[in-house]
Design a protein around this motif. Structure first.
Motif, PDB file in Angstrom:
ATOM      1  N   ALA A  79       5.799  -7.969   7.641  1.00 52.49           N
ATOM      2  CA  ALA A  79       7.184  -8.409   7.450  1.00 52.49           C
ATOM      3  C   ALA A  79       8.209  -7.412   7.992  1.00 52.49           C
ATOM      4  O   ALA A  79       9.251  -7.813   8.511  1.00 52.49           O
ATOM      5  CB  ALA A  79       7.450  -8.660   5.968  1.00 52.49           C
ATOM      6  N   HIS A  80       7.907  -6.121   7.856  1.00 52.72           N
ATOM      7  CA  HIS A  80       8.954  -5.128   8.137  1.00 52.72           C
ATOM      8  C   HIS A  80       8.715  -4.346   9.426  1.00 52.72           C
ATOM      9  O   HIS A  80       9.420  -3.374   9.699  1.00 52.72           O
ATOM     10  CB  HIS A  80       9.085  -4.181   6.940  1.00 52.72           C
ATOM     11  CG  HIS A  80       9.293  -4.911   5.644  1.00 52.72           C
ATOM     12  ND1 HIS A  80      10.444  -5.610   5.371  1.00 52.72           N
ATOM     13  CD2 HIS A  80       8.466  -5.130   4.592  1.00 52.72           C
ATOM     14  CE1 HIS A  80      10.336  -6.199   4.180  1.00 52.72           C
ATOM     15  NE2 HIS A  80       9.142  -5.930   3.694  1.00 52.72           N
ATOM     16  N   LEU A  82     -13.557  -7.198   5.334  1.00 55.19           N
ATOM     17  CA  LEU A  82     -13.690  -6.477   4.066  1.00 55.19           C
ATOM     18  C   LEU A  82     -13.708  -7.456   2.892  1.00 55.19           C
ATOM     19  O   LEU A  82     -14.540  -7.360   1.987  1.00 55.19           O
ATOM     20  CB  LEU A  82     -12.532  -5.482   3.907  1.00 55.19           C
ATOM     21  CG  LEU A  82     -12.482  -4.745   2.571  1.00 55.19           C
ATOM     22  CD1 LEU A  82     -13.709  -3.855   2.380  1.00 55.19           C
ATOM     23  CD2 LEU A  82     -11.207  -3.918   2.446  1.00 55.19           C
ATOM     24  N   LEU A 107       5.725  -6.221  -6.076  1.00 47.72           N
ATOM     25  CA  LEU A 107       4.886  -5.172  -5.473  1.00 47.72           C
ATOM     26  C   LEU A 107       5.177  -3.814  -6.109  1.00 47.72           C
ATOM     27  O   LEU A 107       4.261  -3.053  -6.414  1.00 47.72           O
ATOM     28  CB  LEU A 107       5.113  -5.093  -3.954  1.00 47.72           C
ATOM     29  CG  LEU A 107       4.774  -6.347  -3.132  1.00 47.72           C
ATOM     30  CD1 LEU A 107       4.920  -6.061  -1.638  1.00 47.72           C
ATOM     31  CD2 LEU A 107       3.372  -6.846  -3.433  1.00 47.72           C
ATOM     32  N   THR A 124      -7.187   2.878  10.972  1.00 45.65           N
ATOM     33  CA  THR A 124      -8.303   1.978  11.201  1.00 45.65           C
ATOM     34  C   THR A 124      -8.343   0.964  10.067  1.00 45.65           C
ATOM     35  O   THR A 124      -7.566   1.046   9.123  1.00 45.65           O
ATOM     36  CB  THR A 124      -9.625   2.772  11.305  1.00 45.65           C
ATOM     37  OG1 THR A 124     -10.690   1.879  11.611  1.00 45.65           O
ATOM     38  CG2 THR A 124      -9.955   3.507  10.023  1.00 45.65           C
ATOM     39  N   TRP A 180       4.468 -13.582  14.516  1.00 49.41           N
ATOM     40  CA  TRP A 180       4.616 -12.199  14.050  1.00 49.41           C
ATOM     41  C   TRP A 180       4.483 -11.199  15.192  1.00 49.41           C
ATOM     42  O   TRP A 180       4.701 -10.002  15.000  1.00 49.41           O
ATOM     43  CB  TRP A 180       3.576 -11.879  12.973  1.00 49.41           C
ATOM     44  CG  TRP A 180       3.792 -12.661  11.722  1.00 49.41           C
ATOM     45  CD1 TRP A 180       4.827 -13.520  11.460  1.00 49.41           C
ATOM     46  CD2 TRP A 180       2.974 -12.683  10.554  1.00 49.41           C
ATOM     47  NE1 TRP A 180       4.693 -14.073  10.210  1.00 49.41           N
ATOM     48  CE2 TRP A 180       3.565 -13.578   9.626  1.00 49.41           C
ATOM     49  CE3 TRP A 180       1.802 -12.038  10.195  1.00 49.41           C
ATOM     50  CZ2 TRP A 180       3.016 -13.841   8.370  1.00 49.41           C
ATOM     51  CZ3 TRP A 180       1.251 -12.287   8.952  1.00 49.41           C
ATOM     52  CH2 TRP A 180       1.860 -13.179   8.044  1.00 49.41           C
ATOM     53  N   GLY A 186       0.824  -1.205   0.000  1.00 46.21           N
ATOM     54  CA  GLY A 186       0.000   0.000   0.000  1.00 46.21           C
ATOM     55  C   GLY A 186       0.857   1.254   0.000  1.00 46.21           C
ATOM     56  O   GLY A 186       0.533   2.253  -0.646  1.00 46.21           O
ATOM     57  N   LEU A 226       9.793 -19.097   7.005  1.00 47.76           N
ATOM     58  CA  LEU A 226      10.449 -17.834   7.356  1.00 47.76           C
ATOM     59  C   LEU A 226      10.022 -17.305   8.719  1.00 47.76           C
ATOM     60  O   LEU A 226      10.816 -16.684   9.429  1.00 47.76           O
ATOM     61  CB  LEU A 226      10.151 -16.781   6.276  1.00 47.76           C
ATOM     62  CG  LEU A 226      10.745 -17.059   4.899  1.00 47.76           C
ATOM     63  CD1 LEU A 226      10.322 -15.978   3.909  1.00 47.76           C
ATOM     64  CD2 LEU A 226      12.267 -17.129   4.968  1.00 47.76           C
ATOM     65  N   ARG A 248       5.300  -0.773   7.027  1.00 49.83           N
ATOM     66  CA  ARG A 248       5.862  -1.860   7.836  1.00 49.83           C
ATOM     67  C   ARG A 248       5.110  -3.156   7.614  1.00 49.83           C
ATOM     68  O   ARG A 248       5.702  -4.154   7.247  1.00 49.83           O
ATOM     69  CB  ARG A 248       5.863  -1.459   9.319  1.00 49.83           C
ATOM     70  CG  ARG A 248       6.943  -0.434   9.530  1.00 49.83           C
ATOM     71  CD  ARG A 248       6.926   0.409  10.742  1.00 49.83           C
ATOM     72  NE  ARG A 248       7.634   1.633  10.418  1.00 49.83           N
ATOM     73  CZ  ARG A 248       8.937   1.805  10.539  1.00 49.83           C
ATOM     74  NH1 ARG A 248       9.684   0.859  10.999  1.00 49.83           N
ATOM     75  NH2 ARG A 248       9.506   2.942  10.192  1.00 49.83           N
ATOM     76  N   GLY A 249       3.802  -3.121   7.807  1.00 47.94           N
ATOM     77  CA  GLY A 249       3.024  -4.344   7.620  1.00 47.94           C
ATOM     78  C   GLY A 249       3.559  -5.459   8.498  1.00 47.94           C
ATOM     79  O   GLY A 249       4.195  -5.208   9.533  1.00 47.94           O
ATOM     80  N   PRO A 276      10.012  -6.831  -5.698  1.00 49.80           N
ATOM     81  CA  PRO A 276      10.046  -6.580  -7.149  1.00 49.80           C
ATOM     82  C   PRO A 276       8.656  -6.622  -7.790  1.00 49.80           C
ATOM     83  O   PRO A 276       8.338  -5.796  -8.640  1.00 49.80           O
ATOM     84  CB  PRO A 276      10.931  -7.717  -7.680  1.00 49.80           C
ATOM     85  CG  PRO A 276      11.795  -8.085  -6.525  1.00 49.80           C
ATOM     86  CD  PRO A 276      10.961  -7.886  -5.298  1.00 49.80           C
ATOM     87  N   ARG A 330      -2.128  -0.115  11.805  1.00 49.08           N
ATOM     88  CA  ARG A 330      -0.831   0.092  12.481  1.00 49.08           C
ATOM     89  C   ARG A 330      -0.510   1.587  12.537  1.00 49.08           C
ATOM     90  O   ARG A 330      -0.916   2.345  11.653  1.00 49.08           O
ATOM     91  CB  ARG A 330       0.297  -0.613  11.707  1.00 49.08           C
ATOM     92  CG  ARG A 330       0.206  -2.118  11.751  1.00 49.08           C
ATOM     93  CD  ARG A 330       1.238  -2.725  10.819  1.00 49.08           C
ATOM     94  NE  ARG A 330       0.995  -4.137  10.657  1.00 49.08           N
ATOM     95  CZ  ARG A 330       1.556  -5.087  11.407  1.00 49.08           C
ATOM     96  NH1 ARG A 330       2.413  -4.764  12.348  1.00 49.08           N
ATOM     97  NH2 ARG A 330       1.266  -6.347  11.201  1.00 49.08           N
ATOM     98  N   MET A 377      16.184  -4.516  -3.524  1.00 50.51           N
ATOM     99  CA  MET A 377      15.050  -4.040  -2.728  1.00 50.51           C
ATOM    100  C   MET A 377      14.661  -2.589  -3.013  1.00 50.51           C
ATOM    101  O   MET A 377      13.989  -1.955  -2.189  1.00 50.51           O
ATOM    102  CB  MET A 377      15.374  -4.203  -1.240  1.00 50.51           C
ATOM    103  CG  MET A 377      15.439  -5.645  -0.770  1.00 50.51           C
ATOM    104  SD  MET A 377      13.841  -6.515  -0.793  1.00 50.51           S
ATOM    105  CE  MET A 377      12.976  -5.706   0.548  1.00 50.51           C
TER     106      MET A 377
END
Ligand SMILES: Cc1cc2nc3c(=O)[nH]c(=O)nc-3n(C[C@H](O)[C@H](O)[C@H](O)COP(=O)(O)OP(=O)(O)OC[C@H]3O[C@@H](n4cnc5c(N)ncnc54)[C@H](O)[C@@H]3O)c2cc1C
Length: 459
Positions: A50-51, A386, A444, A127, A182, A19, A203, A47-48, A442, A42, A67
């Motif tokens: 993974a990051h 959603l 995304l 939200t 996570w 996003g 992972l 970040r989501g 790559p 968040r 990257m």
């Protein structure tokens, strides 16, 4: 019917890497006023799942040189790193596996720069979108905070949904005994001498094991997975390239491709080239390889090949692999090939029962169980209101094999009757059923750029 002008031109549901890459592309390309809302629960964008980690030992699984946020500036992430680490050469940095938090910081900075220079305006609404309906001139979204928002176009970037722990009794375990991989804060809270059972060996398991080992964990780490496979390492430095005739490869059915892949790997290794170079030669063509497989072969791949493919394709930094091997050798990390059947809360520990190949049973006791079963691909099982509402209202339909959502080649979401919608797009892992390879940066960044072009070109 709602008839006033929608508040936003574009709403993006999900402010992880996908996003955020899209927001950057839109802000950069805007030539007139443009109102963008990014919905992300968040506190920080980019970040989501993974990051978001702040752990230094959670490294990117791709060297920094791969990257960049931009297709037309492949060295951009390395440039950003260089600006802060003058002591390293460009070549050394491009080959380095840097902490994932650095990538999140990079995206944050590029987003801020895009906001500062743009004619467009972006707001982050902290939200989640929970519902949707079509209105006279756009879409109205219901938000988790009880408000609504209208937008001309919606882009779904809802990313990776965690899989629930697949075992009897697991949902009844108290929070201290059932930890999500996570949730790095919860992982950090595990006592140093605790016997831990990690379910899943991909992972997310790597992240959990590395966080615990780096913190000086002393207890045993049991790792349970049906296949027992763990991610394989990248080679140190820049591996030599391998020439592979992708057209010939794509013309084969799955069985032929697997045979050819093994033959290529053996030939490469015999010539002193690492097998990783063969996978890297296929990597840019995976979407084509997926779409040229028959439906039956795609199903076979999902049933029999995917785990093997994943451990070769989604590799880890050599240093991380070496640390895990060391823990395996010392016996602190114990790998079990077994399916978890039950996880029952005892007084002070969790009783785990599983079964392995040939009906072999497995019983373990652990202070806690860590759910590292990875990403849920089936949209119906994602438990994202959603997405449930989109499919329930016929505004979307599950993608091939029930994976993600069905989209056209440009990322437009297909309605239940198969018609592409001009005002509803998806990017990232929601497109895995159609493309398979649709998860990493790559892909995304390419999808974000294409959707931004499609949206702004249409204005
Ligand atoms: C452990 C791990 C390591 C990885 N390492 C790498 C790597 O080194 N290199 C690489 O290229 N790729 C890597 N990946 C792949 C990774 O998936 C992508 O790089 C990328 O971070 C995915 O971003 P995303 O935005 O699509 O998904 P996510 O990171 O899952 O973000 C999606 C966001 O959407 C939000 N959201 C969901 N539903 C809604 C809703 N209804 N309304 C509003 N917001 C919503 C969520 O809160 C979330 O923050 C890794 C993945 C994992 C799991």
């Amino acid at each position: 019917m709602f008839a006033s002008t929608p508040l936003y031109d574009i709403a993006i549901a999900g402010g992880g890497a996908a996003g955020t890459l899209l927001a950057i592309q839109l802000l950069r390309a805007a030539r007139a006023p443009l109102r963008i809302a990014v919905l992300e629960p968040r506190a920080q964008l980019g970040r989501g799942g993974a990051h978001a980690t702040r752990h230094a030992e959670h490294l990117l699984n791709v060297p920094a040189g791969g990257m960049s946020a931009f297709n037309d500036a492949p060295g951009d992430f390395v440039d950003w790193l260089l600006a802060g680490q003058v002591e390293a050469t460009r070549e050394a940095l491009a080959a380095r596996f840097v902490p994932r938090r650095a990538f999140a910081d990079y995206l944050t900075q590029r987003l801020q720069e895009a906001r500062d220079a743009s004619t467009g305006v972006m707001v982050h609404l902290q939200t989640r979108a929970t519902g949707i309906e079509r209105i006279a001139n756009g879409l109205r979204l219901e938000l988790e905070d009880g408000t609504t928002l209208s937008a001309t176009t919606l882009v779904l970037a809802t990313g990776n949904a965690p899989r629930p722990l697949p075992a009897r009794g697991a949902s009844a375990l108290p929070a201290a005994q059932r930890i999500e991989a996570w949730d790095t804060v919860a992982v950090d809270s595990i006592a140093a001498d605790a016997q831990v059972c990690v379910i899943g060996s991909g992972l997310s398991m790597v992240d959990t094991a590395m966080a615990l080992l780096t913190a000086g964990h002393r207890g045993t780490l049991h790792v349970l997975s049906r296949h027992g496979l763990m991610p394989l390492p990248h080679v140190e430095g820049q591996p030599p390239s391998y020439a592979l005739d992708v057209d010939a490869f794509a013309a084969l059915p799955l069985r032929g491709r697997m045979h050819a892949l093994r033959a290529h790997a053996a030939r490469a290794v015999a010539a002193g080239t690492p097998w990783q170079s063969v996978i890297d030669a296929l990597r840019p063509h995976v979407q084509r390889l997926w779409t040229t497989l028959s439906c039956v072969d795609q199903r076979r791949f999902l049933r029999h090949v995917v785990r093997l493919w994943d451990v070769h394709r989604h590799r880890i930094a050599p240093a991380v692999h070496a640390r895990l091997q060391q823990a395996l050798t010392s016996g602190q990390l114990q790998r079990h090939r077994a399916r978890l059947d039950s996880a029952i809360a005892g007084e002070r520990c969790v009783q785990l029962q599983g079964h392995g190949p040939h009906g072999r049973t497995l019983s373990l006791e652990a202070a806690c169980v860590v759910n590292a079963t990875g990403v849920e691909l089936r949209v119906q099982a994602m438990r994202n209101p959603l997405l449930s509402e989109l499919t329930g209202r016929g505004l979307a339909r599950p993608g091939p094999h029930g994976i993600g959502l069905d989209t056209d080649g440009d990322g437009r979401v297909l309605e239940a009757d198969g018609v592409a919608q001009a005002d509803l797009f998806a990017l990232g892992s929601l497109r895995m059923g159609s493309l398979w390879e649709s998860l990493a940066i790559p892909e995304l960044r390419g999808q974000a750029e294409a959707i931004a072009k499609a949206l702004l070109g249409a204005r």
